[in-house]
Design an enzyme around this catalytic site. Structure first.
Site, mmCIF file in Angstrom:
data_model
loop_
_atom_site.group_PDB
_atom_site.id
_atom_site.type_symbol
_atom_site.label_atom_id
_atom_site.label_comp_id
_atom_site.label_asym_id
_atom_site.label_seq_id
_atom_site.Cartn_x
_atom_site.Cartn_y
_atom_site.Cartn_z
ATOM 1 N N SER A 63 -48.150 -34.575 47.301
ATOM 2 C CA SER A 63 -48.878 -35.720 46.748
ATOM 3 C C SER A 63 -49.402 -36.701 47.779
ATOM 4 O O SER A 63 -50.153 -37.609 47.435
ATOM 5 C CB SER A 63 -47.996 -36.472 45.748
ATOM 6 O OG SER A 63 -47.774 -35.692 44.595
ATOM 7 N N LYS B 191 -48.064 -47.491 46.488
ATOM 8 C CA LYS B 191 -48.230 -46.658 45.298
ATOM 9 C C LYS B 191 -47.503 -47.282 44.115
ATOM 10 O O LYS B 191 -46.427 -47.868 44.266
ATOM 11 C CB LYS B 191 -47.709 -45.248 45.584
ATOM 12 C CG LYS B 191 -48.005 -44.228 44.485
ATOM 13 C CD LYS B 191 -47.554 -42.840 44.916
ATOM 14 C CE LYS B 191 -47.795 -41.788 43.842
ATOM 15 N NZ LYS B 191 -47.366 -40.435 44.273
ATOM 16 N N SER C 40 -50.593 -36.802 43.781
ATOM 17 C CA SER C 40 -50.642 -37.950 42.885
ATOM 18 C C SER C 40 -50.916 -39.276 43.581
ATOM 19 O O SER C 40 -51.154 -40.293 42.913
ATOM 20 C CB SER C 40 -49.306 -38.050 42.130
ATOM 21 O OG SER C 40 -48.229 -38.260 43.029
#
Length: 510
Positions: free
Chosen positions: A166, A59, A142
């Site tokens: 997330s 990420k 996210s």
């Protein structure tokens, strides 16, 4: 335990490489916008560790020395870290290949992966099931880029971060496995902070085995991380999990869950929960009952207030963490046309932050700053902290395993028999929303409510594993978008949660 697993994973990876070339992966990435940077190694790596040959995406809020770390924000659009985060270092030293950085909501603030300078992530599910069409849906957020990269087979696994859901929400939307570990088990050193008391680094993969294998390699004590759980605390939690698994081992070996007590929290079925999700969840519960599990309704009354408490606490911590990006100490500075403005520090701050932070980050900074003001501190921030403690107490009250982080007497056998081993609930209130619905939403509150089922475990710091629900038993010609079910355990029982998840995954595939 992991020797045979590692060999099996390696052979399956090599087989998949022959049918899924780097060119196909790059094409899938263009279709999904999952990775913001992508680079495959020129030659296969030598077999030097348990993650050898495993392609892993990271990420974009976890620093890497050989890829930019932008956090999907203009304020960091040119930042390249001089070092690797601890989790990235451990992936590399165990043989894993870091192939790129995954798209995400700006600084991890979002539930649908639309607040990003790189453009929204498109859920890859229709690409693999019904071909490319116009039904473009969110991959969740996210960590949507991490989930989409795994679901599109661009990589074998991905690292994400989970503050309030997330990892689990994107895993549910994309039909893959997502693990939010117990808070403190995986190092946060090298992770760009959003909310320090909530942020967790976790794993997304196509199956529980791969998830477990990666988690095993990154969940070690790190002296660089002040929130890292101490070795003795980890050992106590592992001992309790191993003891309970040993008690269930005979039944598990025979394909049964006899003796496993699964709690269904009654507060996790809000009015926003879609009927389709509810029906699929009921099928999962029925499957577990048929395998011998004992299903027990439980109550977690304080979790009804979790969403409000979460957004106060997370935003308050975000407002503090975001203060460092001022264009002077950190972040891009926006040039000024008037030299006199340079004499006013506040002007430089305001120009930089208003120009480089996106609307959602600005919104949460304002909310968090207000919650920390003298007039609102008691009524908002402190009250949210009280609610958080009540939520932790609710979870401890229903679990048979004691919470090893707190000095408390162990449950007696009689007390333990009335409690549960894990909790089970839907991962999300609906399947993936269409991107055009997201873009035309009247209020950001529509996005916030997506987290209503995931934030309780985050506030309590508990391990939570989202796995795909079994396929619907009803016959239909319509494509069924993925729906996830979450397994939540006591703090430190991550291996136990993964074992239950593995059984449910296997039972669903029969």
């Amino acid at each position: 335990m992991h020797g045979g697993l590692t060999k099996a994973l390696r052979s399956s990876r090599l087989a998949r490489r022959s049918v899924h070339s780097h060119a196909l992966a790059a094409e899938a990435n263009r279709a999904t916008n999952a990775l913001v940077s992508l680079k495959f190694p020129d030659s296969p790596p030598a077999e030097k560790g348990p993650l050898s040959g495993l392609r892993i995406a990271v990420k974009d809020n976890i620093v890497t020395r050989d890829f930019p770390t932008t956090c999907s924000s203009n304020v960091l659009k040119n930042f390249v870290s001089p070092f690797d985060a601890t989790v990235v270092h451990r992936i590399r030293e165990n043989g894993g290949q870091i192939i790129g950085k995954a798209n995400c909501d700006e600084f991890g603030m979002g539930s649908l992966n639309t607040y990003t300078i790189h453009g929204p992530v498109i859920n890859p599910f229709p690409l693999s099931k019904v071909g490319l069409n116009n039904d473009k849906r969110s991959a969740g957020g996210s960590s949507g880029g991490s989930a989409a990269a795994v679901a599109a087979d661009i990589c074998d696994a991905a690292l994400g971060t989970d503050t309030g859901g997330s990892i689990r929400l994107p895993a549910s939307y994309c039909g893959i496995v997502g693990l939010k570990p117990s808070y403190g088990l995986v190092s946060r050193w090298g992770v760009v902070s959003y909310a320090d008391s909530l942020d967790c680094v976790g794993v997304l993969a196509r199956d529980v085995e791969t998830t477990s294998c990666v988690f095993e390699r990154i969940s070690e004590y790190d002296p660089n991380d002040p929130t890292s759980a101490l070795p003795e605390t980890r050992e106590k939690a592992d001992a309790l999990s191993s003891q309970r698994l040993d008690e269930l081992s005979s039944a598990l070996a025979e394909g049964s869950l006899h003796g496993l007590r699964i709690g269904i929290p009654q507060e996790f079925f809000p009015s926003e929960l879609s009927n389709h999700v509810l029906n699929r969840f009921r099928q999962s519960v029925q499957l577990l009952k048929e395998r011998g599990a004992q299903i027990i309704p439980v109550s977690l009354p304080s979790t009804s207030y979790s969403l409000s408490a979460y957004y106060v606490l997370a935003s308050a911590e975000a407002s503090s963490n975001m203060a460092r990006y001022d264009g002077i100490q950190y972040g891009e500075r926006i040039p000024t046309q008037d030299p006199s403005d340079l004499k006013k520090v506040s002007t430089v701050y305001a120009r930089t932050r208003s120009s480089t932070f996106g609307p959602e980050v600005q919104r949460r900074i304002l909310l968090g700053t207000y919650a920390l003001t003298a007039d609102a501190f008691d009524n908002y921030f402190l009250q949210a902290q009280r609610v958080r403690q009540l939520i932790k107490d609710d979870f401890d009250r229903v679990f048979a395993m004691p919470n090893v982080r707190y000095a408390q007497p162990s449950n007696t056998p009689a007390q333990a028999s009335q409690k549960v081993d894990v909790l089970l609930h839907p991962s999300a209130i609906r399947s993936a929303p269409r991107l055009d619905e997201v873009e035309t939403a009247a209020s950001s509150l529509d996005a916030y409510v997506q987290d209503v089922l995931t934030v309780p475990a985050s506030l309590a710091g508990l391990p939570a594993l989202s796995i795909p629900c079994p396929p619907s038993s009803s016959e239909t010609e319509e494509v069924e978008w993925p729906i996830g079910v979450s397994i939540v355990g006591q703090w430190g029982s991550d291996h136990f949660v993964l074992a239950v998840g593995k059984f449910l995954e296997s039972a669903a595939s029969v």
